[in-house]
Enzyme design. Structure first.
Site, PDB file in Angstrom:
ATOM      1  N   GLY A  20       9.545  -5.333   9.984  1.00 31.30           N
ATOM      2  CA  GLY A  20       8.928  -4.461   9.412  1.00 31.30           C
ATOM      3  C   GLY A  20       8.304  -4.833   8.094  1.00 31.30           C
ATOM      4  CD  GLU A  25      -1.357  -6.295  17.695  1.00 30.58           C
ATOM      5  OE1 GLU A  25      -0.729  -7.396  17.715  1.00 30.58           O
ATOM      6  OE2 GLU A  25      -0.854  -5.120  17.139  1.00 30.58           O
ATOM      7  CG  ASP A  27      -2.079 -10.687  11.073  1.00 22.47           C
ATOM      8  OD1 ASP A  27      -2.490 -11.002  10.018  1.00 22.47           O
ATOM      9  OD2 ASP A  27      -1.761  -9.497  11.347  1.00 22.47           O
ATOM     10  N   GLY A  44       5.847  -6.718   7.436  1.00 24.86           N
ATOM     11  CA  GLY A  44       4.255  -7.232   7.248  1.00 24.86           C
ATOM     12  C   GLY A  44       4.015  -8.524   7.231  1.00 24.86           C
ATOM     13  CG  LEU A  45       6.433 -11.364   6.095  1.00 21.62           C
ATOM     14  CD1 LEU A  45       7.585 -12.186   5.519  1.00 21.62           C
ATOM     15  CD2 LEU A  45       5.153 -11.821   5.104  1.00 21.62           C
ATOM     16  CB  SER A  46       2.274 -11.658  11.414  1.00 24.42           C
ATOM     17  OG  SER A  46       1.078 -10.769  10.712  1.00 24.42           O
ATOM     18  CB  SER A  47       7.539  -9.727  13.569  1.00 25.39           C
ATOM     19  OG  SER A  47       7.587  -8.383  13.146  1.00 25.39           O
ATOM     20  CB  SER A  56      14.600  -8.537  20.872  1.00 28.42           C
ATOM     21  OG  SER A  56      14.656  -8.626  19.756  1.00 28.42           O
TER      22      SER A  56
HETATM   23  C1  GLA Z   1      -3.299  -6.905   9.310  1.00 28.41           C
HETATM   24  C2  GLA Z   1      -4.326  -7.260  10.384  1.00 28.41           C
HETATM   25  C3  GLA Z   1      -5.299  -8.458  10.039  1.00 28.41           C
HETATM   26  C4  GLA Z   1      -5.993  -8.179   8.692  1.00 28.41           C
HETATM   27  C5  GLA Z   1      -5.003  -7.934   7.724  1.00 28.41           C
HETATM   28  C6  GLA Z   1      -5.848  -7.532   6.360  1.00 28.41           C
HETATM   29  O1  GLA Z   1      -2.578  -7.867   9.031  1.00 28.41           O
HETATM   30  O2  GLA Z   1      -3.464  -7.684  11.544  1.00 28.41           O
HETATM   31  O3  GLA Z   1      -6.194  -8.833  11.013  1.00 28.41           O
HETATM   32  O4  GLA Z   1      -6.937  -7.442   8.677  1.00 28.41           O
HETATM   33  O5  GLA Z   1      -4.150  -6.508   8.130  1.00 28.41           O
HETATM   34  O6  GLA Z   1      -6.152  -8.322   5.584  1.00 28.41           O
END
Ligand code: GLA
Length: 393
Positions: A130, A168, A180, A132-135, A73
């Site tokens: 980090g 996950e 996500d 919180g945008l779902s990396s 990475s």
């Molecule tokens: C994280 C989890 C999601 C969801 C959000 C809160 O991003 O991965 O599944 O529960 O928190 O809405």
């Protein structure tokens, strides 16, 4: 899309540097996501309203003739190359970020899709670390997409989302909902996804902001305790549901209207659980109303519902914290802010705000200065665009 061409070249160059050459290498992309409203509803059978972003994870990948897996990475250069193989698909702490692609390989095999050969993979994400945008979900969907493309597995993008969530939950031990991975796998440019997590039915809603921008404010607070608190909130909601089910024929908190909840909440007894369940029920209704407001072009109402969502997450669900509250409360003070709330799991990570274009600069200056003053370190700000799902570039 010049940006993505630049990124493609960057991962290809790194691939050649790490693995010797770039013959027959394919480059893929999977987005990050932001949730506009509908927080902590996805594991309560409620609605969510996220969208995929134009920022995300780029991956250069090449099939191998043996069973080796070699991962690198560009976001974690200090970790260097991590090698493993298809006969050792287990999570290890020292495997670090590679537990995400490994989890997907494991999940495919668990679902009966045997992976015939290993791969070399270089990743580069332009999702802030980090934030919180779902990396991590982005890496999961990206890996699934690569496997489908390499080996011709018969899986839809929705399947890729479910496989991502499964890995996950079962491989990486985070009990997350489907939001996500679904938002990432099913993303559509210019649209948010109105998803009913009870049955995975979804509709695409055009996000018309009349020139306003989606601004992400990243708190730079690392989550730390977050994951255990996340699982704790889940259990509190499950406990509340179990008590309500003694009298009500419901599958999830998402089945309840506000009125039904108010009538029956006494069954829950525990005051903390009442608040958690109240958030889940009201947030679900707010999400439905927000989508209606957006459809009717009533952006002001959409913004008010975003603000109400934050208050509920702060007071009833208690997943915000000083950093996210400061970002949101400072945002609310600025003229031209239509709505602002924390987004994602909470405890750290980022907020999402809808800001009139002419106010974006002031927003960043003022919220940034107040945050630094109150918290002692800086926040980062990004105006983002809504993009499409995973693809091969
Ligand atoms: C994280 C989890 C999601 C969801 C959000 C809160 O991003 O991965 O599944 O529960 O928190 O809405």
């Amino acid at each position: 899309m010049n940006g993505s061409q630049d990124m493609k070249e960057k991962v290809l160059q790194k691939f050649a540097e790490v693995f010797g050459d770039r013959e027959d290498v394919s480059v893929y992309f999977a987005p990050g996501r932001v949730n506009l409203i509908g927080e902590h509803t996805d594991y309560n059978g409620g609605h969510v309203f996220p969208c995929a972003l134009t920022i995300g994870t780029y991956g250069a990948a090449r099939k191998r003739n043996d069973r080796k897996l070699r991962f690198y990475s560009m976001n974690f250069e200090a970790i260097g190359l991590i090698e493993t193989d298809l006969d050792d698909l287990k999570p290890y702490k020292e495997a670090d970020w590679t537990n995400y692609p490994k989890g997907i390989l494991w999940a495919f095999e668990e679902k009966g899709m045997k992976i015939p050969a290993g791969m070399d993979l270089v990743l580069y994400g332009n999702i802030p670390n980090g934030s919180g945008l779902s990396s991590s979900a982005s890496i999961e969907v990206l890996t699934g997409y690569i496997l489908k493309d390499f080996f011709g597995f018969d899986v839809t993008n929705q399947d890729l989302a479910l496989i991502g969530q499964f890995s996950e939950n079962k491989f990486n031990g985070v009990n997350c909902g489907i939001m996500d991975q679904f938002a990432i796998a099913m993303g559509k440019a210019g649209h948010a996804i109105f998803l009913d997590t009870a049955d995975l039915s979804c509709q695409y809603a055009p996000v018309r902001l009349n020139g306003a921008k989606i601004v992400i404010s990243c708190s730079n607070k690392k989550r730390g305790l977050g994951d255990s608190k996340y699982n704790e909130r889940r259990s509190e909601c499950e406990a509340a549901l179990a008590k309500l089910r003694k009298e009500l024929d419901i599958q999830s908190l998402g089945d309840l209207s506000e009125a039904q909840f108010e009538e029956k909440k006494g069954l829950i007894e525990d005051p903390v659980q009442v608040r958690r369940a109240r958030h889940a029920v009201y947030e679900n209704r707010r999400t439905i109303q927000a989508v209606e407001a957006l459809d009717a072009g009533d952006l002001a109402q959409f913004g008010k519902l975003m603000n109400a969502s934050h208050i509920s997450l702060r007071d009833d669900y208690e997943v915000t914290g000083k950093e996210l509250d400061t970002l949101v409360e400072e945002a609310w003070k600025i003229d031209g802010v239509i709505g602002s709330r924390m987004t994602g799991a909470g405890f750290g990570g980022c907020t999402v705000s809808i800001v009139k274009e002419e106010a974006v600069e002031t927003f960043i200056d003022k919220v940034g200065a107040a945050y630094l003053d109150k918290i002692g370190y800086s926040a980062d700000f990004y105006a983002v665009e809504i993009g499409g799902g995973p693809c091969r570039l």
